[in-house]
Design a protein around this motif. Sequence first.
Motif, short mmCIF file in Angstrom:
data_model
loop_
_atom_site.label_atom_id
_atom_site.label_comp_id
_atom_site.label_asym_id
_atom_site.label_seq_id
_atom_site.Cartn_x
_atom_site.Cartn_y
_atom_site.Cartn_z
N ALA B 80 0.86 -1.18 0.00
CA ALA B 80 0.00 0.00 0.00
C ALA B 80 0.90 1.23 0.00
O ALA B 80 2.06 1.16 0.44
N ASP B 81 0.37 2.34 -0.48
CA ASP B 81 1.10 3.61 -0.45
C ASP B 81 2.51 3.45 -1.02
O ASP B 81 3.51 3.82 -0.40
N SER B 174 -2.39 2.36 -5.25
CA SER B 174 -2.03 1.77 -3.95
C SER B 174 -2.33 2.70 -2.78
O SER B 174 -2.28 2.28 -1.62
N GLN B 175 -2.65 3.95 -3.04
CA GLN B 175 -3.08 4.85 -1.97
C GLN B 175 -4.51 4.54 -1.52
O GLN B 175 -4.91 4.92 -0.42
N PHE B 177 -6.35 1.32 -2.88
CA PHE B 177 -6.55 -0.13 -2.91
C PHE B 177 -5.21 -0.79 -2.64
O PHE B 177 -4.31 -0.74 -3.49
N SER B 178 -5.05 -1.45 -1.50
CA SER B 178 -3.82 -2.21 -1.25
C SER B 178 -3.68 -3.29 -2.32
O SER B 178 -4.65 -3.95 -2.66
#
Lengths: 220, 220
Positions: B80-81, B174-175, B177-178
Motif C-alpha cells: 500500500a502507499d 495503492s493509496q 486499494f492495497s
Amino acid sequence: SSAGGKNYWFREFGRKIVGVGRNYREHAAELGNAVPTKPVLFLKPPSAYVVQGQSIKIPMGCTSLHHEVELGVVIQKGGADIPENQAMDYIGGYVLALDMTARDFQQEAKTKGLPWALAKGFDTSCAISEFLNRDTIPDPSNVRLWLKVNEDVKQDGNTKDMVFNIPHLISYISQFFSFEPGDLILTGTPSGVGPVKEGDTISAGLADLVSMKIFSHTKR
Amino acid sequence: SSAGGKNYWFREFGRKIVGVGRNYREHAAELGNAVPTKPVLFLKPPSAYVVQGQSIKIPMGCTSLHHEVELGVVIQKGGADIPENQAMDYIGGYVLALDMTARDFQQEAKTKGLPWALAKGFDTSCAISEFLNRDTIPDPSNVRLWLKVNEDVKQDGNTKDMVFNIPHLISYISQFFSFEPGDLILTGTPSGVGPVKEGDTISAGLADLVSMKIFSHTKR
Ligand SMILES: [Mg+2]
Ligand SMILES: [Mg+2]
Ligand SMILES: [Mg+2]
C-alpha cells in the motif's frame, strides 16, 4: 480461518464483493434517488475487508465518510444464471457488514458519470462481522439491522424492507457475474446513513445474533 | 497454473482487477471525454477472466460490445502507499489484455450517474494472454499494441502515449486499494475502440512478444 476466535473464512479467499445500491425505499429517498427498477450493482475488491480489532481508515482526500449497515450474504457454491427458486441453495451464511462509502467521492462520480470504484472500494470500506451459518438465520427476509455512531442510534431497519429480495439479487447478479465460493453480496442499507468522523466508534448489530464495534481514524 | 501449456498463474488466485479509463489522449477524445487530471479507476471481478480457447460472451441485453486492447500489469508483491520510485519492484510481469466493455451499459451508467460495474465487469470482460515475465519487457513504456476484428486493423498504438505512466498508476492506485500478489492493472486503451459482433474474431498482439485470438458470441 479465524482471528480472535472468530470465523471469517470467506475473507481469506473470496474474490468478489458485489454491492447493491438503493435497495431500501427510504434510503433511496434520503439521498434524493429514485427507487430503481433493476438492482444497482457495484464492486468492492477483497482488499477492502476489515474486521473488529482493526479500524476503518478515512481515505485520503475524503471529507464525508458515511456508514451503511447491511446484511451480507456469503456464497458457498459457485454458479451462473441461477434461477430464483434455487438461489437460496447457493448461500453458505451471512454476516453483518458495513458498506463504508466516501460520499463526497461518490457525489463527484455521479455528477461526472465516472465509476464508483474509489468511493466504494477503498481499503477498509467493507467491515464484516464473524460468519453466521445459514441455519442461524432461517428467514433472512425479516431481520433487524441497527447501527450507532458513538452513543447515537443512526440506523434501525429490517431486511423485510428490501426492494429486491435475496433470491432475486442472487439470480440477477449471476446473469452477469458468475459466483465463486466465498463471494459476498452486500444487500443494501436502510435509511439513516450519515457521517463518521475521526475517532468515532461505530457499533452495529444484526438482531440479537451478532454485533461489532469498530473505530475510525484518518489514514494519514 | 497453465492451460494448453500457457502460464496464467495470476488468474487462479488474483483477487482484484483495477482498470484505468481514458489513459490515452486520442482515446479519451474519440469518446468525447476530457483527458483526466487524475486516473479514472474502475474494477472488474476475477470472474471476468477469459483466455484463448474460450470465447467472449456478449452479456444479456448488451447491443454494443466494444473491444479495448491494453497492456496488463501483473502485481507480484503486495503493498500500500507505494512510492513511484519503487513501483516497478512490485511488478511480476505483463499480459496482453482486452478490456471488453458493454458500451451501451456504460453510456446508461454515465448518463444516470450509476456504477460502471456491469458495463466493465461481466463474465468474459477481461481476456488475457499468457503471462510474460517482467524481463521480457524491459521498457513497458514503449510497446506496440494492436487489435484486429476479423481481418481489419482497428487499434494500433503504443504505450508511450499513456497519460499516466505505469509507476504513477501503481503508486496512485495503492493509496486507495492495497495490492495483493496476483492483482492485475489494465492500463488503458489507445484509440480505435469499436464494436464486436456475434461471430467476430478478435486478434490482438503486444509487439512481437505475444498474440491471442478469441471469438465472440451472444450469451443466449
Ligand atoms: Mg464501479
Ligand atoms: Mg450500501
Ligand atoms: Mg479500457
